[in-house]
Design a protein around this motif. Sequence first.
Motif, mmCIF file in Angstrom:
data_model
loop_
_atom_site.group_PDB
_atom_site.id
_atom_site.type_symbol
_atom_site.label_atom_id
_atom_site.label_comp_id
_atom_site.label_asym_id
_atom_site.label_seq_id
_atom_site.Cartn_x
_atom_site.Cartn_y
_atom_site.Cartn_z
ATOM 1 N N SER A 171 0.845 -1.193 0.000
ATOM 2 C CA SER A 171 0.000 0.000 0.000
ATOM 3 C C SER A 171 0.882 1.246 0.000
ATOM 4 C CB SER A 171 -0.911 0.006 1.231
ATOM 5 O OG SER A 171 -1.786 -1.105 1.212
ATOM 6 N N PHE A 172 0.575 2.191 -0.901
ATOM 7 C CA PHE A 172 1.365 3.409 -0.998
ATOM 8 C C PHE A 172 0.729 4.583 -0.263
ATOM 9 C CE2 PHE A 172 2.529 1.430 -5.255
ATOM 10 C CZ PHE A 172 3.686 0.864 -4.763
ATOM 11 N N ALA A 173 -0.548 4.803 -0.503
ATOM 12 C CA ALA A 173 -1.186 5.989 0.079
ATOM 13 C C ALA A 173 -2.693 5.873 0.007
ATOM 14 C CB ALA A 173 -0.733 7.250 -0.670
ATOM 15 N N LEU A 227 -3.056 11.111 5.985
ATOM 16 C CA LEU A 227 -4.312 11.478 5.326
ATOM 17 C C LEU A 227 -4.626 12.957 5.487
ATOM 18 C CD1 LEU A 227 -6.618 8.476 6.315
ATOM 19 C CD2 LEU A 227 -5.722 8.977 4.036
ATOM 20 N N PHE A 228 -4.004 13.600 6.492
ATOM 21 C CA PHE A 228 -4.348 14.984 6.816
ATOM 22 C C PHE A 228 -3.391 15.984 6.174
ATOM 23 C CE2 PHE A 228 -6.387 12.419 9.972
ATOM 24 C CZ PHE A 228 -7.614 13.024 10.128
ATOM 25 N N ASN A 229 -3.027 15.709 4.952
ATOM 26 C CA ASN A 229 -2.207 16.650 4.199
ATOM 27 C C ASN A 229 -3.129 17.674 3.540
ATOM 28 O OD1 ASN A 229 -0.865 17.712 1.687
ATOM 29 N ND2 ASN A 229 0.844 16.529 2.507
ATOM 30 N N PRO A 230 -2.953 18.969 3.813
ATOM 31 C CA PRO A 230 -3.892 19.980 3.298
ATOM 32 C C PRO A 230 -3.879 20.122 1.787
ATOM 33 C CG PRO A 230 -1.992 21.033 4.315
ATOM 34 C CD PRO A 230 -1.896 19.568 4.647
ATOM 35 N N TYR A 231 -2.836 19.627 1.126
ATOM 36 C CA TYR A 231 -2.796 19.701 -0.328
ATOM 37 C C TYR A 231 -3.305 18.415 -0.974
ATOM 38 C CZ TYR A 231 -0.171 24.046 -0.160
ATOM 39 O OH TYR A 231 0.203 25.343 0.063
ATOM 40 N N LEU A 232 -2.952 17.269 -0.397
ATOM 41 C CA LEU A 232 -3.324 15.998 -1.016
ATOM 42 C C LEU A 232 -4.745 15.579 -0.682
ATOM 43 C CD1 LEU A 232 0.009 14.005 -0.494
ATOM 44 C CD2 LEU A 232 -0.718 15.375 -2.466
ATOM 45 N N GLU A 239 4.521 17.627 -2.431
ATOM 46 C CA GLU A 239 3.894 16.976 -1.274
ATOM 47 C C GLU A 239 3.815 15.469 -1.478
ATOM 48 O OE1 GLU A 239 2.925 18.243 1.604
ATOM 49 O OE2 GLU A 239 3.443 20.309 1.114
ATOM 50 N N ARG A 240 3.526 15.046 -2.703
ATOM 51 C CA ARG A 240 3.450 13.618 -3.004
ATOM 52 C C ARG A 240 4.825 12.966 -2.832
ATOM 53 N NH1 ARG A 240 -1.509 11.746 -4.034
ATOM 54 N NH2 ARG A 240 -1.822 12.908 -5.953
ATOM 55 N N LEU A 241 5.866 13.630 -3.300
ATOM 56 C CA LEU A 241 7.220 13.102 -3.149
ATOM 57 C C LEU A 241 7.585 12.969 -1.680
ATOM 58 C CD1 LEU A 241 9.997 12.293 -4.281
ATOM 59 C CD2 LEU A 241 10.561 14.739 -4.391
ATOM 60 N N ALA A 242 7.277 13.997 -0.893
ATOM 61 C CA ALA A 242 7.570 13.947 0.541
ATOM 62 C C ALA A 242 6.820 12.804 1.215
ATOM 63 C CB ALA A 242 7.215 15.281 1.191
ATOM 64 N N GLU A 294 10.425 5.357 4.767
ATOM 65 C CA GLU A 294 11.003 5.415 6.103
ATOM 66 C C GLU A 294 10.144 4.644 7.103
ATOM 67 O OE1 GLU A 294 12.151 8.734 9.537
ATOM 68 O OE2 GLU A 294 10.973 9.293 7.780
ATOM 69 N N TYR A 295 8.820 4.850 7.056
ATOM 70 C CA TYR A 295 7.935 4.159 7.984
ATOM 71 C C TYR A 295 8.066 2.652 7.839
ATOM 72 C CZ TYR A 295 5.519 8.705 7.919
ATOM 73 O OH TYR A 295 5.194 10.029 7.966
#
Length: 218
Positions: A65-67, A154-159, A126-129, A136-137
């Motif tokens: 799973s990626f995102a 999930l709480f990224n204000p841009y994604l 933001e996607r790259l970060a 890392e996780y």
Amino acid sequence: MLAKTMWARSLTSEQLTRVEAEMFSRKISSGAFVCHKGDPVTHWIGVHEGLLKMSSVSPEGKTVSFAGMANGGWLGEGSLLKSEPRKYDVVALRDSQLLYMPKATYLWLLDNSIQFNRFLVTQLNERLALFISLVEYDRMLEPDARVARCLAALFNPYLNPGIGRELQISQEEVGNLSGASRQRANQALQVLEKAGLLKVDYGSITILDLDGLRQFHS
């Protein structure tokens, strides 16, 4: 439906009129594929309402799973720019309503809207970060911490700009997003609840300490 999208607010009225005329919406049932790895990329896809998982399956059958993508999120901007087949599967984790922007419309906006280009630069950054943090996780954190960081992501204000602090999400969906079994995700949620970071209810999770989730180490 475009009211939840950050980029639409910066368009001129003429640009918005064309975008609205050329886009369409589609309902996707829970468990159904939004797109498959290897598919040609013909649309930019947004989540009006719902929850999606971006993932891939190895030749041995292991799912990675990626995102997750929730209300207001968009996917596929990089693949559209590179004109390459899709590199991942996208599955609806619940009944979802999606928006589809044709590739021609997407490329037209790139040619005609500086604000849209600025949004995409931020979105790609933001996607790259996010993907760097996911590596890392996976390599450094125990399952409890992986679930914490997965929820926080999930709480990224841009994604995912349309998401609220109360997530309508099941323990099975949490497991799907974090790459854990339902039982292991449930154990992790209990640990995080005892730590005062969130509150678990039937079919929902309320985030109490987002910074704490982002920094949690088991």
